[in-house]
Design a protein around this motif. Structure first.
Motif, PDB file in Angstrom:
ATOM      1  N   UNK A 175       4.596  25.090 -50.335  1.00  0.00           N
ATOM      2  CA  UNK A 175       5.278  23.825 -50.613  1.00  0.00           C
ATOM      3  C   UNK A 175       5.468  23.059 -49.311  1.00  0.00           C
ATOM      4  N   UNK A 176       6.252  21.966 -49.343  1.00  0.00           N
ATOM      5  CA  UNK A 176       6.402  21.132 -48.145  1.00  0.00           C
ATOM      6  C   UNK A 176       7.164  21.837 -47.028  1.00  0.00           C
ATOM      7  N   UNK A 177       7.864  22.925 -47.359  1.00  0.00           N
ATOM      8  CA  UNK A 177       8.632  23.671 -46.362  1.00  0.00           C
ATOM      9  C   UNK A 177       7.889  24.908 -45.854  1.00  0.00           C
ATOM     10  N   UNK A 178       6.652  25.091 -46.343  1.00  0.00           N
ATOM     11  CA  UNK A 178       5.855  26.224 -45.909  1.00  0.00           C
ATOM     12  C   UNK A 178       6.083  27.490 -46.696  1.00  0.00           C
ATOM     13  N   UNK A 179       6.882  27.436 -47.753  1.00  0.00           N
ATOM     14  CA  UNK A 179       7.116  28.612 -48.585  1.00  0.00           C
ATOM     15  C   UNK A 179       5.953  28.810 -49.547  1.00  0.00           C
ATOM     16  N   UNK A 180       5.540  30.041 -49.769  1.00  0.00           N
ATOM     17  CA  UNK A 180       4.479  30.310 -50.723  1.00  0.00           C
ATOM     18  C   UNK A 180       5.001  30.071 -52.144  1.00  0.00           C
ATOM     19  N   UNK A 181       4.305  29.246 -52.878  1.00  0.00           N
ATOM     20  CA  UNK A 181       4.729  28.847 -54.222  1.00  0.00           C
ATOM     21  C   UNK A 181       4.400  29.955 -55.212  1.00  0.00           C
ATOM     22  N   UNK A 182       5.411  30.473 -55.882  1.00  0.00           N
ATOM     23  CA  UNK A 182       5.227  31.602 -56.800  1.00  0.00           C
ATOM     24  C   UNK A 182       5.208  31.197 -58.275  1.00  0.00           C
ATOM     25  N   UNK A 183       5.394  29.904 -58.553  1.00  0.00           N
ATOM     26  CA  UNK A 183       5.280  29.396 -59.922  1.00  0.00           C
ATOM     27  C   UNK A 183       4.953  27.914 -59.836  1.00  0.00           C
ATOM     28  N   UNK A 184       4.349  27.352 -60.881  1.00  0.00           N
ATOM     29  CA  UNK A 184       3.968  25.934 -60.846  1.00  0.00           C
ATOM     30  C   UNK A 184       5.109  24.992 -61.228  1.00  0.00           C
ATOM     31  N   UNK A 185       6.351  25.428 -61.125  1.00  0.00           N
ATOM     32  CA  UNK A 185       7.506  24.668 -61.616  1.00  0.00           C
ATOM     33  C   UNK A 185       7.571  23.257 -61.044  1.00  0.00           C
ATOM     34  N   UNK A 186       7.777  22.282 -61.937  1.00  0.00           N
ATOM     35  CA  UNK A 186       7.851  20.874 -61.536  1.00  0.00           C
ATOM     36  C   UNK A 186       9.079  20.172 -62.094  1.00  0.00           C
ATOM     37  N   UNK A 187       9.897  20.896 -62.862  1.00  0.00           N
ATOM     38  CA  UNK A 187      11.167  20.359 -63.356  1.00  0.00           C
ATOM     39  C   UNK A 187      12.106  21.536 -63.578  1.00  0.00           C
ATOM     40  N   UNK A 188      13.349  21.370 -63.148  1.00  0.00           N
ATOM     41  CA  UNK A 188      14.403  22.343 -63.436  1.00  0.00           C
ATOM     42  C   UNK A 188      15.300  21.774 -64.525  1.00  0.00           C
ATOM     43  N   UNK A 189      15.777  22.645 -65.404  1.00  0.00           N
ATOM     44  CA  UNK A 189      16.646  22.227 -66.501  1.00  0.00           C
ATOM     45  C   UNK A 189      17.968  22.975 -66.424  1.00  0.00           C
ATOM     46  N   UNK A 190      19.062  22.248 -66.552  1.00  0.00           N
ATOM     47  CA  UNK A 190      20.377  22.880 -66.602  1.00  0.00           C
ATOM     48  C   UNK A 190      20.459  23.791 -67.817  1.00  0.00           C
ATOM     49  N   UNK A 191      21.390  24.752 -67.771  1.00  0.00           N
ATOM     50  CA  UNK A 191      21.444  25.789 -68.808  1.00  0.00           C
ATOM     51  C   UNK A 191      21.566  25.239 -70.221  1.00  0.00           C
ATOM     52  N   UNK A 192      22.412  24.218 -70.416  1.00  0.00           N
ATOM     53  CA  UNK A 192      22.585  23.658 -71.755  1.00  0.00           C
ATOM     54  C   UNK A 192      21.319  22.993 -72.261  1.00  0.00           C
ATOM     55  N   UNK A 193      20.630  22.284 -71.389  1.00  0.00           N
ATOM     56  CA  UNK A 193      19.355  21.660 -71.757  1.00  0.00           C
ATOM     57  C   UNK A 193      18.337  22.731 -72.100  1.00  0.00           C
ATOM     58  N   UNK A 194      18.274  23.767 -71.280  1.00  0.00           N
ATOM     59  CA  UNK A 194      17.293  24.847 -71.439  1.00  0.00           C
ATOM     60  C   UNK A 194      17.557  25.658 -72.704  1.00  0.00           C
ATOM     61  N   UNK A 195      18.783  26.145 -72.851  1.00  0.00           N
ATOM     62  CA  UNK A 195      19.102  27.055 -73.955  1.00  0.00           C
ATOM     63  C   UNK A 195      19.457  26.341 -75.257  1.00  0.00           C
TER      64      UNK A 195
END
Length: 248
Positions: free
Chosen positions: A132-152
């Motif tokens: 990613x932009x910080x040099x961390x190896x990307x372990x999933x293609x995640x492009x949006x995070x969802x809060x717990x209520x939205x997710x569940x």
């Protein structure tokens, strides 16, 4: 000839005035990978303190960040099970902070096409050496995070999943604001099946209106319902500030 031209112009003008709301420019929609944010008790990028079963989304660029208690930048997220939630964007992430992948004129990663998140490109194609932009190896293609209520609760997901995300501010047409968390139904009546949710503060695009069962909400009591998208209805009593819209 002049009379025929005038008649044609009137017909065209009348047709334009009669166009349904769906004729408005459609907001951009992309299929991306969603993960659950969690972090209850933490603070989002716009200063919101995350609550249990909260409802909001996070995108990896401040170009998609709403102010605190604002839904001016709202996404419609739909799962493969047919459920959708309209949620304000209140945090920045996952992975990157300058990846506005929904834009043509991107802040970073300008060689990637619109709709291709940098994390997905890194994960699938080893783009940027898989980092990613910080040099961390990307372990999933995640492009949006969802809060717990939205997710569940809104989408009823049980794990990270591919979803379709519509970036509502990239389109136009009539909109309204939800002043409370509200259930979306598959028909214009209170007993219709629940097919999603609208989060508090979300700014929702409205396609058209229908007469249905009278319901009471934050905006009073009304028998008018709005069709938000195919098979998704919300009572007008639950949505503030909607201009007059045509019948479905």
């Amino acid at each position: 000839m002049l009379r025929r031209a005038l008649v044609t112009a009137v017909v065209l003008l009348t047709a334009a005035q009669a166009l349904p709301a769906e004729a408005a420019t459609a907001a951009r929609l992309f299929r991306v990978y969603a993960t659950r944010e969690g972090l209850v008790g933490g603070t989002t990028a716009n200063g919101h303190v995350i609550r249990d079963r909260d409802h909001f989304a996070a995108l990896p660029s401040r170009r998609g960040l709403s102010g605190r208690d604002s839904g001016d930048l709202t996404v419609r997220v739909c799962a493969t099970n047919g459920r959708c939630e309209w949620a304000p964007v209140w945090d920045v992430g996952p992975w990157n902070t300058k990846d506005d992948y929904w834009n043509d004129d991107r802040e970073m990663w300008t060689d990637l096409p619109a709709g291709k998140p940098q994390a997905q490109a890194a994960f699938e194609d080893d783009y940027n050496g898989g980092a990613d932009q910080f040099g961390r190896q990307v372990s999933s293609p995640a492009a949006i995070d969802l809060a717990d209520g939205t997710f569940w609760d809104g989408l009823r997901l049980t794990g990270s999943s591919w979803v379709t995300v519509q970036f509502l501010w990239t389109g136009d047409g009539p909109t309204g604001v939800a002043r409370a968390l509200t259930v979306v139904r598959n028909g214009p009546r209170g007993g219709a099946a629940e097919v999603g949710m609208v989060a508090e503060h979300a700014r929702v695009s409205v396609a058209c209106s229908v007469e249905g069962e009278s319901v009471t909400g934050t905006e009073g009591t009304s028998s008018v319902w709005y069709r938000l998208s195919t098979g998704k209805y919300l009572g007008a009593a639950h949505l503030a500030g909607v201009p007059e819209v045509g019948a479905c």
